[in-house]
Design a protein around this motif. Structure first.
Motif, PDB file in Angstrom:
ATOM      1  N   SER A 148       0.829  -1.206   0.000  1.00  0.00           N
ATOM      2  CA  SER A 148       0.000   0.000   0.000  1.00  0.00           C
ATOM      3  C   SER A 148       0.858   1.249   0.000  1.00  0.00           C
ATOM      4  CB  SER A 148      -0.915   0.004   1.222  1.00  0.00           C
ATOM      5  OG  SER A 148      -1.830  -1.053   1.140  1.00  0.00           O
ATOM      6  N   ILE A 149       1.886   1.254   0.844  1.00  0.00           N
ATOM      7  CA  ILE A 149       2.795   2.399   0.855  1.00  0.00           C
ATOM      8  C   ILE A 149       3.421   2.569  -0.521  1.00  0.00           C
ATOM      9  CG2 ILE A 149       4.906   3.337   1.846  1.00  0.00           C
ATOM     10  CD1 ILE A 149       2.783   3.375   3.847  1.00  0.00           C
ATOM     11  N   ILE A 196      -6.689   8.667  -1.249  1.00  0.00           N
ATOM     12  CA  ILE A 196      -5.844   7.821  -0.396  1.00  0.00           C
ATOM     13  C   ILE A 196      -5.322   8.567   0.831  1.00  0.00           C
ATOM     14  CG2 ILE A 196      -3.591   6.676  -0.301  1.00  0.00           C
ATOM     15  CD1 ILE A 196      -4.106   5.660  -3.113  1.00  0.00           C
ATOM     16  N   TYR A 250       3.937  -0.876  12.105  1.00  0.00           N
ATOM     17  CA  TYR A 250       5.136  -1.596  11.666  1.00  0.00           C
ATOM     18  C   TYR A 250       6.306  -0.680  11.358  1.00  0.00           C
ATOM     19  CZ  TYR A 250       2.356  -5.836  11.025  1.00  0.00           C
ATOM     20  OH  TYR A 250       1.565  -6.924  11.213  1.00  0.00           O
ATOM     21  N   MET A 309      -4.521   0.179   4.713  1.00  0.00           N
ATOM     22  CA  MET A 309      -3.306  -0.613   4.923  1.00  0.00           C
ATOM     23  C   MET A 309      -2.094   0.288   5.099  1.00  0.00           C
ATOM     24  SD  MET A 309      -4.034  -3.683   5.280  1.00  0.00           S
ATOM     25  CE  MET A 309      -2.318  -4.107   5.452  1.00  0.00           C
ATOM     26  N   SER A 310      -2.080   1.419   4.394  1.00  0.00           N
ATOM     27  CA  SER A 310      -0.983   2.368   4.604  1.00  0.00           C
ATOM     28  C   SER A 310      -0.978   2.863   6.038  1.00  0.00           C
ATOM     29  CB  SER A 310      -1.132   3.558   3.655  1.00  0.00           C
ATOM     30  OG  SER A 310      -1.069   3.141   2.321  1.00  0.00           O
ATOM     31  N   VAL A 324      -6.959   7.635  -6.100  1.00  0.00           N
ATOM     32  CA  VAL A 324      -5.608   8.034  -5.717  1.00  0.00           C
ATOM     33  C   VAL A 324      -5.642   9.345  -4.940  1.00  0.00           C
ATOM     34  CG1 VAL A 324      -3.421   8.860  -6.651  1.00  0.00           C
ATOM     35  CG2 VAL A 324      -4.461   6.795  -7.566  1.00  0.00           C
ATOM     36  N   VAL A 382      -2.125  18.173  -4.006  1.00  0.00           N
ATOM     37  CA  VAL A 382      -2.163  18.416  -5.451  1.00  0.00           C
ATOM     38  C   VAL A 382      -3.559  18.910  -5.832  1.00  0.00           C
ATOM     39  CG1 VAL A 382      -1.991  17.329  -7.708  1.00  0.00           C
ATOM     40  CG2 VAL A 382      -0.416  16.678  -5.892  1.00  0.00           C
ATOM     41  N   ILE A 429      -2.269   1.427   8.682  1.00  0.00           N
ATOM     42  CA  ILE A 429      -1.915   0.353   9.607  1.00  0.00           C
ATOM     43  C   ILE A 429      -0.410   0.119   9.605  1.00  0.00           C
ATOM     44  CG2 ILE A 429      -2.082  -2.150   9.921  1.00  0.00           C
ATOM     45  CD1 ILE A 429      -5.007  -1.917   9.039  1.00  0.00           C
ATOM     46  N   TYR A 430       0.172   0.087   8.413  1.00  0.00           N
ATOM     47  CA  TYR A 430       1.612  -0.163   8.334  1.00  0.00           C
ATOM     48  C   TYR A 430       2.391   0.953   9.014  1.00  0.00           C
ATOM     49  CZ  TYR A 430       6.221  -1.114   6.492  1.00  0.00           C
ATOM     50  OH  TYR A 430       7.558  -1.370   6.377  1.00  0.00           O
ATOM     51  N   LEU A 431       2.000   2.206   8.724  1.00  0.00           N
ATOM     52  CA  LEU A 431       2.740   3.328   9.303  1.00  0.00           C
ATOM     53  C   LEU A 431       2.584   3.380  10.811  1.00  0.00           C
ATOM     54  CD1 LEU A 431       2.019   6.132   6.692  1.00  0.00           C
ATOM     55  CD2 LEU A 431       4.171   4.941   7.083  1.00  0.00           C
ATOM     56  N   VAL A 446      -6.011   0.709   0.089  1.00  0.00           N
ATOM     57  CA  VAL A 446      -4.662   1.273   0.092  1.00  0.00           C
ATOM     58  C   VAL A 446      -4.486   2.220   1.272  1.00  0.00           C
ATOM     59  CG1 VAL A 446      -3.051   2.710  -1.202  1.00  0.00           C
ATOM     60  CG2 VAL A 446      -4.442   1.024  -2.391  1.00  0.00           C
ATOM     61  N   LEU A 461       5.304  11.971   1.915  1.00  0.00           N
ATOM     62  CA  LEU A 461       5.215  11.707   0.481  1.00  0.00           C
ATOM     63  C   LEU A 461       3.784  11.364   0.078  1.00  0.00           C
ATOM     64  CD1 LEU A 461       7.216  11.824  -1.758  1.00  0.00           C
ATOM     65  CD2 LEU A 461       7.588   9.376  -1.558  1.00  0.00           C
ATOM     66  N   ILE A 462       3.111  10.571   0.909  1.00  0.00           N
ATOM     67  CA  ILE A 462       1.718  10.247   0.591  1.00  0.00           C
ATOM     68  C   ILE A 462       0.841  11.475   0.746  1.00  0.00           C
ATOM     69  CG2 ILE A 462      -0.270   8.972   1.435  1.00  0.00           C
ATOM     70  CD1 ILE A 462       1.440   6.596   1.809  1.00  0.00           C
ATOM     71  N   ILE A 516       1.569  14.392   0.043  1.00  0.00           N
ATOM     72  CA  ILE A 516       1.687  15.264  -1.128  1.00  0.00           C
ATOM     73  C   ILE A 516       0.467  15.090  -2.023  1.00  0.00           C
ATOM     74  CG2 ILE A 516       2.923  15.497  -3.317  1.00  0.00           C
ATOM     75  CD1 ILE A 516       5.501  15.235  -1.864  1.00  0.00           C
ATOM     76  N   LEU A 517      -0.033  13.857  -2.097  1.00  0.00           N
ATOM     77  CA  LEU A 517      -1.203  13.620  -2.941  1.00  0.00           C
ATOM     78  C   LEU A 517      -2.388  14.470  -2.503  1.00  0.00           C
ATOM     79  CD1 LEU A 517      -1.057   9.727  -3.269  1.00  0.00           C
ATOM     80  CD2 LEU A 517      -0.591  11.399  -5.057  1.00  0.00           C
ATOM     81  N   ALA A 563       7.747   8.299   4.357  1.00  0.00           N
ATOM     82  CA  ALA A 563       6.584   7.869   3.577  1.00  0.00           C
ATOM     83  C   ALA A 563       5.365   8.745   3.831  1.00  0.00           C
ATOM     84  CB  ALA A 563       6.261   6.415   3.895  1.00  0.00           C
ATOM     85  N   LEU A 598       2.259  23.688  -9.082  1.00  0.00           N
ATOM     86  CA  LEU A 598       2.743  22.768  -8.050  1.00  0.00           C
ATOM     87  C   LEU A 598       3.957  23.341  -7.341  1.00  0.00           C
ATOM     88  CD1 LEU A 598       2.385  19.257  -9.723  1.00  0.00           C
ATOM     89  CD2 LEU A 598       0.947  20.300  -7.982  1.00  0.00           C
TER      90      LEU A 598
END
Lengths: 433, 459
Positions: free
Chosen positions: A39-40, B323, B259, B251-252, B320, B278, B254-256, B248, B271-272, B274-275, B268, A412
């Protein structure tokens, strides 16, 4: 003996089952963790694909093909005998350019060949010559070497040559391609920095289209939005956090603010159209109305972030000030507000970035028109950068694709700069209690 | 005097009022042994005088500016004989008069129009002078009145703080005014729409074709305003978006949360996010020019036929975009689960994934559901991606490879460009806006209710 055998068998089975189940659980653990990593990776990949796509499409727009011409400011060809305002308005600069092209390629003799030849150069090249003659009247009757913008089809073809040997002809004919390559080989066709993109307003011709008018429109709209939303948002946050009694009325206000944050932006556009334009009859397409609509949209964000900033100031500060005899208003204005201001400014910057990227409500109030001139005030018709991107994306001409992507890169860049400043300010000004 | 000049003069008067109020307080205190004898600090006397000088004048000026154009228009049109009855006719006539008054009209004009233009100009001049005189008299008069009241006994601070508090309250009520404004504008126009088109046809009709004749004698489409294809199109695109975003994003998160090491998280997470920053017009461009052709080519390579404006392309890109929304909301909720619950499960021998699936997620489920509902609301209200990547064809279909249109696309299409404001075609956009507003409000309300109700168990 029988019991012993049974016990041994059972222990053996138990041991095997334990090992099997443990392996199974470990495998599930790995799979689950793998899903998280996937997912990441998907999110990161989406960012990379999006940015790579935009940059690969748009970076070529920052250079522009230009053609070198030996032009003769012949008074007969121009149809004028002196240089003044009226003469310049009527002078035939296109004729001068065409004469230069015919001199460079005398083999073009038929009507269709000449038309093909003339289309090598941008239709805006004449304006460039007019400016040069206006700045230097002594040029009349003289010759000089100038670089003028090539037509967008030529530009597209030249840029495609750097990617593949044969290049993309598109609407370019074989004969035209021969001329283009002749010019390239002799150094009379070069790629230069695309100043036009940053100095021109919108245009129907891709090679003359620029983002200056949209940038100025965005700037004016942001000024209106900031001037209205920040004071109102901060004042609302102060009231709700420091003065509001806990009753149904203030609960209603808070619920309203949370709901407004979830209202689709296009509904704010309908509000702007019905109230500001139709009822109050404010000017259509103006940054004033755009700023008002974006103010209403941004207000919840600023109120929520400002309240968080006020909440983070410890109560001991307030109690100390009140212990010195300050009134509630003095406690807030002189002590709590200065300490909370860094967080409020950060929230305001993020709100402004959000408003800068907003497009849908501005379509509703008419900031979707064809704007060539740079607006000079908040009541002039104008557009904003996201809407300019929307308009260019809708254009069928291929050359607009790279200009759209380039405008997105500019947008951007501004947004990333604003958000980076917000993050940097937050870290720099953050204080622990 | 022009309004901006009047504003500047008013600001100057306010500054003068502050200065004189301040000075007068200092002067009054001097004869009594210093500022200790004043009931408030000297600056409060200045602010008090400035508020009296400026606030009423600004309010009156605001009201004047809001209504003087309408009054002048009514007076001018009232003076024209045999003026048109219809609103559009009057609009056209008034536009002609305005152009004539501004000297923009070239060609013949009737004596009646010339007289009306002269009337308009004289009314504007009179209004301007009247406005200037009224505002200045009000500002100076009230300022002088407040100045007379400056005495050491005056509790200026309390009065000033009362005014400030009222201003703060009004700013806080801006949210109420905005919501009321939305409701009034959308409801009012929607009611006009439903006078022409039955509610049942709008809600349950299967054909959407807003093209209709501009005049009664014109041959053309009679218009069809059945919005079911818009609803199904919106739902399909939103469903595709959620199919991408929920797995997505969750799970992102949960992981962050469970884990990732601090270094991975610090890399990460921004970076996510950033979406999220936009602009949606960029997503729309990306969807229209990159994703949609890619999907069409992919479908053709496996023997299917896909539209260049398929719901799948718009839905994927919208997913996307959403997310980071789900990821950050879920992250907050997961981190709100007490660590003791995790420790208990781990102590009993659970693996980390078992802890997450059987303990953390059930505990965080209300918050996650709330976040998903908010994301659905956002997907339904998204405009630019579907305007640029989805189509205009109001197809009633379950095939994601076909072109569909959505509520938001139609709102933009109906209102961008020149439209007569009172035709059903234009008003349909407000009915759609009402549907959009109500549905997102309901989703938002349910989400907040779920979060509030079930979160209490761990606080």
């Amino acid at each position: 003996m029988t019991d012993q055998n049974h016990t041994n068998l059972t222990q053996q089975q138990v041991r095997e089952r334990i090992a099997t189940r443990l392996a199974s659980r470990h495998r599930k653990e790995k799979i689950f963790r793998g899903f998280g990593i996937a997912s990441i990776a998907f999110g990161v990949l989406a960012v990379l694909v999006l940015f790579t796509d935009i940059i690969s499409k748009g970076s070529s727009a920052f250079v522009q093909s230009q053609i070198q011409l030996q032009v003769n400011y012949d008074p007969v060809e121009l149809g004028i005998d002196k240089v003044d305002q009226e003469s310049l308005a009527w002078a035939n600069f296109d004729g001068v350019i065409r004469a230069a092209l015919r001199e460079r390629f005398p083999e073009a003799t038929s009507r269709s060949e000449k038309r093909e030849l003339y289309s090598l150069v941008s239709s805006g090249a004449g304006f460039y010559l007019r400016e040069r003659l206006k700045n230097d009247p002594a040029l009349l009757g003289q010759s000089e070497t100038v670089w003028v913008n090539a037509d967008d089809d030529v530009d597209t073809y030249v840029k495609s040559l750097s990617k593949s040997k044969d290049g993309f002809l598109g609407r370019t004919s074989e004969q035209k391609a021969v001329w283009i390559n002749t010019l390239r080989d002799s150094g009379e066709l070069k790629k230069r920095f695309n100043k036009t993109f940053f100095t021109n307003g919108d245009s129907r011709e891709p090679e003359q289209a620029g983002i200056r008018a949209a940038l100025v429109g965005s700037l004016l709209t942001m000024l209106v939005t900031l001037a209205l939303s920040f004071p109102i948002g901060v004042a609302a946050a102060i009231y709700l956090e420091e003065f509001a009694p806990k009753n149904r009325w203030t609960d209603l206000i808070e619920v309203n603010i949370n709901n407004l944050a979830a209202v689709p932006s296009i509904v704010f556009g309908l509000l702007g159209l019905a109230i500001f334009i139709n009822f109050f009859e404010l000017p259509r397409s103006a940054p004033l109305v755009g700023g008002l609509v974006l103010t209403l949209m941004t207000l919840p964000t600023i109120i929520i972030s400002s309240r968080a900033s006020l909440k983070s100031v410890p109560p001991s500060i307030r109690e100390a000030a009140m212990g010195m005899g300050a009134s509630r208003m003095q406690v807030v204005l002189h002590h709590v507000l200065p300490l909370a201001m860094p967080g409020m400014l950060t929230g305001a910057i993020i709100g402004m970035a959000q408003a800068l990227g907003e497009t849908a409500p501005l379509l509703m109030i008419g900031m979707v028109a064809f704007i060539v001139d740079v607006p000079h005030g908040v009541t002039d018709p104008s557009t904003v950068l996201p809407v300019q991107i929307f308009l260019w994306a809708d254009s069928p001409e291929r050359a607009f694709v790279e200009r759209t992507s380039a405008a997105i890169m500019v947008l951007l860049a501004v947004l990333i700069t604003m958000n980076t400043c917000a993050v940097w300010l937050r870290k720099k000004l953050e204080r622990r209690w | 005097m022009q309004t901006p000049t009047l504003f500047a003069l008013l600001l100057l008067l306010i500054l003068v009022a502050y200065g004189t109020g301040f000075s007068r307080a200092i002067g009054a205190a001097r004869s009594r042994g210093g500022i200790r004898s004043l009931a408030s600090l000297p600056s409060y006397y200045g602010v008090h005088t400035a508020l009296w000088c400026g606030l009423p004048a600004l309010v009156i000026l605001g009201v004047w500016l809001a209504f003087d154009d309408a009054i002048i228009r009514a007076l001018v049109l009232g003076g024209v004989a045999d003026r048109p009855e219809s609103l559009s006719g009057q609009n056209l006539l008034y536009a002609q008069i305005q152009n004539l008054a501004a000297g923009n009209l070239v060609g013949e004009s009737t004596p009646q129009l010339s007289a009306a233009a002269a009337h308009l100009n004289s009314l504007r001049n009179s209004g301007q002078w009247l406005q200037t005189a009224l505002i200045l008299i009000l500002a100076v008069g009230l300022g002088a009145y407040a100045l007379m009241r400056v005495t050491p006994e005056l509790r200026a601070r309390e009065k000033v703080e009362k005014v400030l508090r009222a201003i703060l309250l009004m700013c806080a009520c801006a949210a109420i005014f905005t919501t009321v404004g939305i409701l009034m504008s959308v409801l009012f126009e929607s009611l006009r729409f439903f006078q022409a088109v039955p509610v049942s046809e709008f809600l349950f009709g299967l054909h959407w074709s807003p093209q209709m004749a501009m005049r009664a004698d014109q041959v053309g489409s009679s218009g069809a305003f059945g919005a079911v294809p818009l609803f199904t199109g919106t739902l399909m695109v939103s469903a595709i978006a959620m199919l991408v975003a929920v797995p997505v994003g969750l799970m992102s998160a949960i992981y962050l949360a469970e884990y990732a090491s601090n270094r991975v998280r610090s890399f990460a997470k921004p970076l996510i996010e950033i979406l999220a920053g936009v602009p949606t017009v960029v997503y729309g461009f990306f969807a229209a020019l990159t994703v949609a052709p890619f999907i069409r080519d992919l479908a053709q390579s496996v023997g299917l036929e896909a539209s260049s404006e398929s719901a799948l392309a718009a839905g994927l890109v919208m997913g996307v975009m959403i997310i980071p929304f789900i990821s950050s909301l879920s992250d907050d909720v997961i981190n709100a689960v007490p660590q003791s619950l995790r420790d208990g499960a781990l102590g009993l021998g659970s693996t980390r994934s078992e802890t997450v699936r059987k303990v953390v997620i059930p505990a965080a489920l209300p918050g996650i559901v709330g976040g998903v509902l908010l994301a659905v609301s956002r997907a339904i209200g998204e405009t630019m991606i579907v305007v640029m990547a989805a189509g205009l064809a109001a197809n009633l279909t379950a095939n994601p490879l076909e072109s569909v249109t959505t509520v938001t696309v139609q709102i933009v299409t109906l209102l961008v460009g020149d439209q007569e404001f009172d035709s059903p075609k234009t008003l349909a956009a407000f009915a759609l806006g009402l549907m959009l507003f109500v549905s997102t409000l309901i989703l938002n309300f349910i989400a907040l209710h779920v979060v509030k109700k079930y979160r209490e168990q761990y606080d």
